[in-house]
Design a protein around this motif. Structure first.
Motif, PDB file in Angstrom:
ATOM      1  N   HIS B 272      58.742  92.955  -9.293  1.00 46.87           N
ATOM      2  CA  HIS B 272      60.037  93.378  -9.542  1.00 46.87           C
ATOM      3  C   HIS B 272      60.712  91.881 -10.211  1.00 46.87           C
ATOM      4  CE1 HIS B 272      59.894  91.888  -5.533  1.00 46.87           C
ATOM      5  NE2 HIS B 272      61.250  91.323  -5.453  1.00 46.87           N
ATOM      6  N   THR B 273      60.355  90.886  -9.503  1.00 46.74           N
ATOM      7  CA  THR B 273      60.920  89.460  -9.942  1.00 46.74           C
ATOM      8  C   THR B 273      60.587  88.970 -11.507  1.00 46.74           C
ATOM      9  OG1 THR B 273      60.133  88.576  -7.810  1.00 46.74           O
ATOM     10  CG2 THR B 273      61.109  86.941  -9.088  1.00 46.74           C
ATOM     11  N   LEU B 276      62.984  91.469 -13.340  1.00 43.13           N
ATOM     12  CA  LEU B 276      64.266  90.706 -13.183  1.00 43.13           C
ATOM     13  C   LEU B 276      64.594  89.440 -14.426  1.00 43.13           C
ATOM     14  CD1 LEU B 276      65.582  90.462  -9.584  1.00 43.13           C
ATOM     15  CD2 LEU B 276      66.386  92.024 -11.292  1.00 43.13           C
ATOM     16  N   PRO B 279      65.465  91.164 -18.913  1.00 42.60           N
ATOM     17  CA  PRO B 279      66.594  91.901 -18.491  1.00 42.60           C
ATOM     18  C   PRO B 279      66.403  93.055 -19.741  1.00 42.60           C
ATOM     19  CG  PRO B 279      67.572  89.886 -19.299  1.00 42.60           C
ATOM     20  CD  PRO B 279      66.028  89.515 -18.904  1.00 42.60           C
ATOM     21  N   LEU B 282      63.660  95.648 -18.753  1.00 41.69           N
ATOM     22  CA  LEU B 282      64.430  96.079 -17.376  1.00 41.69           C
ATOM     23  C   LEU B 282      65.482  97.340 -18.167  1.00 41.69           C
ATOM     24  CD1 LEU B 282      63.902  95.922 -14.438  1.00 41.69           C
ATOM     25  CD2 LEU B 282      66.169  94.776 -14.218  1.00 41.69           C
ATOM     26  N   GLY B 328      67.537  98.098 -11.269  1.00 48.83           N
ATOM     27  CA  GLY B 328      67.402  97.033 -10.132  1.00 48.83           C
ATOM     28  C   GLY B 328      67.503  97.704  -8.700  1.00 48.83           C
ATOM     29  N   TRP B 330      65.128  98.876  -6.523  1.00 47.86           N
ATOM     30  CA  TRP B 330      64.049  98.976  -6.060  1.00 47.86           C
ATOM     31  C   TRP B 330      63.544  99.774  -5.035  1.00 47.86           C
ATOM     32  CZ3 TRP B 330      62.853  96.552 -10.355  1.00 47.86           C
ATOM     33  CH2 TRP B 330      63.489  95.291 -10.683  1.00 47.86           C
ATOM     34  N   SER B 411      75.761 100.164 -11.686  1.00 48.29           N
ATOM     35  CA  SER B 411      75.338  99.166 -12.547  1.00 48.29           C
ATOM     36  C   SER B 411      76.163  98.975 -13.571  1.00 48.29           C
ATOM     37  CB  SER B 411      73.917  99.443 -12.580  1.00 48.29           C
ATOM     38  OG  SER B 411      74.129 100.609 -13.615  1.00 48.29           O
ATOM     39  N   GLY B 495      67.034  93.349  -4.320  1.00 48.46           N
ATOM     40  CA  GLY B 495      67.662  93.906  -5.632  1.00 48.46           C
ATOM     41  C   GLY B 495      69.216  93.354  -5.583  1.00 48.46           C
TER      42      GLY B 495
END
Lengths: 102, 628
Positions: B272-273, B276, B279, B282, B328, B330, B411, B495
């Motif tokens: 996930h990092t 991130l 973007p 993502l 984001g 997760w 979001s 997140g």
């Protein structure tokens, strides 16, 4: 004694050899092929003798004796083979006796 | 307790080894004992480990166990190491537990099959690979599991290999996922060349040195995303999953619903990092997820093969998970993975019960009225369907999907995604209950051929029940404000934290979700149960029939790929049938053969020719000697 020039001797020997070779190539009867081979052997013998005479060495005539002996042996073996051939194939035509192909 | 971790993937692999070596020579009872025993024991240990992990979390909330050094070439030194944190512990326990139940189910489902031992060997290999995938400490080991599950998926889709269609479906699944696997491998190479390590925590640390949106994280994340969408059957690589239903139903339940297809979700959550830091990628994840779930829902509305409906439903639900990942959230994605694994596996197992009972009948319009004849199956299936449609009073797991939608709503710029998700909620309820109404209500079409065995019904009921109540701890914690499953995951997968402005908003949204789902059920009831003639008249209009055919054919993706890739490839293959690289070598052979022919024609047995050749040769040699 008028000496025969060595070139003439070699030319005769070469012509004889060519005749023999042509005989081997052209004739189909095995007996004639054997005859032609004899001619070729004698041509070689003649070349030995001419060379021996030219260089005053006996070796040429000695070699001719060997050739003669060998030719006699060859004829003995060759003729017996020809006899066998005739028994087996009933012909002396070399072209028809090609069973050893491949 | 945690040190027993290695046993969890090892036991199924050992079971596979025994079954593979004995090659079907064991009696069926022994095969069942080995296969079910090893996986159940593995699940039991997984549960114990989970309890131990939750009760006393290890230092740093992660426990890793190195078995041995795998390879060492220069500074490339991946270890065979397992890693346990909140994410992998969740995946592990769900995978192991669902696998064990489906193994029990399979003993009933496959009871009369000739390939009984082969089936369980593949299944055990699958469980072992899947557990390696979720527990791997480095990307190379993860990739090993990733390929292992792909292989098992191929072997099990084509399990009944005497049918050419099954083999074709297996190959299709293998090829399509291979596109993603190749991209994933390139992503791994890229990570290694730039960071010099494949250890996952080290990568996540190293990637934070790169500025947000820079080239490397974006490229790697995009490559990993291609791998994830191929494995998780997302747009545009979703075409293999509906065909994968050619495999036995337990396979569809285990591999193509509960576990393997969510590997992509796991991969993105695990990295996930990295995502991130990219973007743009993502955002692509979120859009792919939202669009996929909507398109798959439309396709599911038109299917008439029971398993294909569920396949499209799986694609759609994984789309929800991708949507959650994309915004984001997760933890919400993994939470939905867990509940989905239960209720979708339950739906598949229920479908398997129905199909088996009706003698391999897949067409839902040839079913009907099973409600009275099979009340247990009906109720369990109904609860799983309610969980899928997310109807709160009847199922407690409604919140897994709603959390995703809430996160999308909160979001930035997520309103569009939220609306797509909401339409999806409506469609989910509609296609799910279309299936329920057609299969279990209405008139009966012929009597069932046989009653399902208890080993099939019991795991099915357990899974449906667990699916319906899996949301209890989360619900309790959200009411009492304690730490639920969601926050447990949140600790491992930090997140963006988003909260509603006012306390009333979540209730309002909840009301909207429930109303949407109920509306979907109502439409399904109206069109499929109350007045099917309306459905027929809708489909018979020109637009209706066009859409129906379009959706039935999965939006024409197969047709498109056939025209774009398969067709041209076949043409090229036909052109190059006599491999043009081989031309040189075949020319060489031809020249040799010609020379050989010439030479062998001289061996004609004619003595006089030989003499001529000898004489000619002698003349040439002597001539050469004289001239030179």
């Amino acid at each position: 004694m008028a000496t025969i020039p060595v070139e003439a001797g070699f030319i005769v020997a070469g012509l004889l050899f060519l005749m023999g070779l042509l005989g081997v190539l052209v004739r189909r009867n095995v007996i004639y092929i054997l005859l032609a081979i004899e001619i070729m052997l004698n041509a070689a013998g003649l070349a030995f003798v001419v060379a021996g005479a030219h260089w005053q060495q006996p070796d040429g005539q000695v070699m001719y004796f060997f050739v003669l002996t060998m030719a006699a042996a060859e004829v003995a073996v060759g003729l017996s083979l020809v006899l066998q051939m005739y028994h087996k194939f009933n012909t002396l035509d070399a072209n028809l006796i090609n069973k050893m192909r491949g | 307790m945690l040190s027993l971790l290695w046993l969890v993937p090892m036991l199924p692999l050992a079971g596979f080894a025994v079954l593979a070596v004995t090659a079907g020579q064991l009696p069926r009872k022994a095969v069942s004992a080995i296969a079910v025993g090893s996986v159940s024991l593995s699940a039991f240990i997984a549960i114990l480990i989970t309890i131990a992990y939750v009760v006393t979390a290890p230092a740093g909330a992660a426990y890793s166990q190195t078995a041995w050094q795998w390879i060492r070439v220069g500074n490339f030194a991946p270890a065979v190491a397992l890693r346990l944190d909140a994410l992998s512990v969740t995946m592990m326990v769900v995978v192991a537990f669902v696998s064990a139940l489906i193994h029990v189910y399979s003993t009933g489902f496959m009871a009369d099959d000739a390939g009984y031992s082969r089936f369980f060997a593949y299944m055990n290999l699958f469980v072992g690979s899947m557990l390696i995938l979720v527990l791997a400490d480095n990307l190379l080991l993860l990739y090993l599991g990733w390929e292992g599950v792909g292989l098992c998926s191929y072997l099990l889709i084509g399990f009944w290999y005497r049918e050419p269609d099954n083999v074709r479906a297996a190959l299709k699944a293998f090829f399509v996922t291979r596109i993603g696997d190749a991209a994933f491998a390139i992503g791994i190479f890229l990570l290694f060349t730039s960071l010099g390590t494949l250890n996952i925590p080290a990568i996540l640390n190293g990637i934070s040195a790169y500025p947000r949106g820079s080239a490397l994280p974006t490229a790697v994340a995009a490559l990993l995303l291609v791998g994830a969408i191929a494995k998780s059957a997302q747009l545009p690589l979703q075409t293999w999953l509906p065909d994968a239903m050619a495999g036995p139903t337990p396979v569809s339940a285990l591999i193509h619903a509960a576990t393997m297809v969510t590997a992509g979700v796991y991969l993105i959550a695990r990295m996930h990092t990295l995502f991130l830091a990219a973007p743009a990628v993502l955002l692509a994840v979120a859009i792919i997820g939202a669009v996929t779930q909507l398109m798959a829902s439309f396709s599911a509305l038109t299917q008439y093969d029971l398993k294909r409906i569920l396949a499209y439903s799986t694609i759609s639900q994984i789309g929800y998970m991708f949507l959650a990942l994309g915004v984001g959230a997760w933890a919400a994605a993994i939470y939905h993975f867990g509940t989905h694994a239960f209720f979708k596996a339950a739906l598949f197992l229920g479908a398997g019960v129905v199909i088996k009972m009706l003698g391999e009948e897949h067409d839902i319009f040839k079913m009907g009225g099973l409600r009275l004849r099979q009340p247990v199956t009906f109720w369990a299936f109904l609860f799983a369907a309610l969980t899928l449609a997310a109807v709160p009073p009847l199922t407690i797991t409604f919140n897994s999907k709603d959390l995703i939608l809430n996160q999308a709503f909160l979001s930035e710029g997520g309103l569009g995604l939220w609306i797509l998700g909401l339409i999806g909620t409506f469609l989910t309820a509609a296609y799910t209950f279309r299936m329920v109404f057609v299969v279990f209500f209405g008139p009966e079409h012929g009597a069932p051929e046989k009653t399902p065995s208890r080993s099939m019904v019991v795991p099915f009921v357990i899974l449906a029940f667990l699916g319906a109540i899996a949301g209890v701890p989360e619900l309790l914690s959200s009411i009492s404000g304690g730490n639920g499953f969601y926050s447990f995951l949140h600790s491992a997968l930090p997140g963006p934290v988003r909260d509603f402005e006012s306390a009333g908003d979540p209730w309002l949204l909840q009301l909207i979700y429930v109303a949407t789902a109920l509306a979907g059920i109502a439409v399904a009831y109206l069109l499929c149960e109350r007045a099917p003639q309306y459905t027929r008249s809708i489909v018979s209009t020109s637009v209706g029939s066009l859409l129906h055919r379009w959706w039935l054919a999965d939006w024409g993706f197969d047709w498109l790929y056939q025209k774009l890739f398969v067709g041209p490839y076949m043409v090229l293959a036909r052109i190059n049938r006599s491999d043009f690289v081989d031309l040189f070598y075949r020319g060489l052979a031809l020249v040799s053969r010609v020379i050989n022919g010439l030479l062998s024609s001289t061996v004609n047995g004619n003595v006089r020719w030989y003499v001529a050749a000898v004489a000619g040769g002698a003349v040439i040699v002597v001539g050469l000697v004289v001239v030179l």
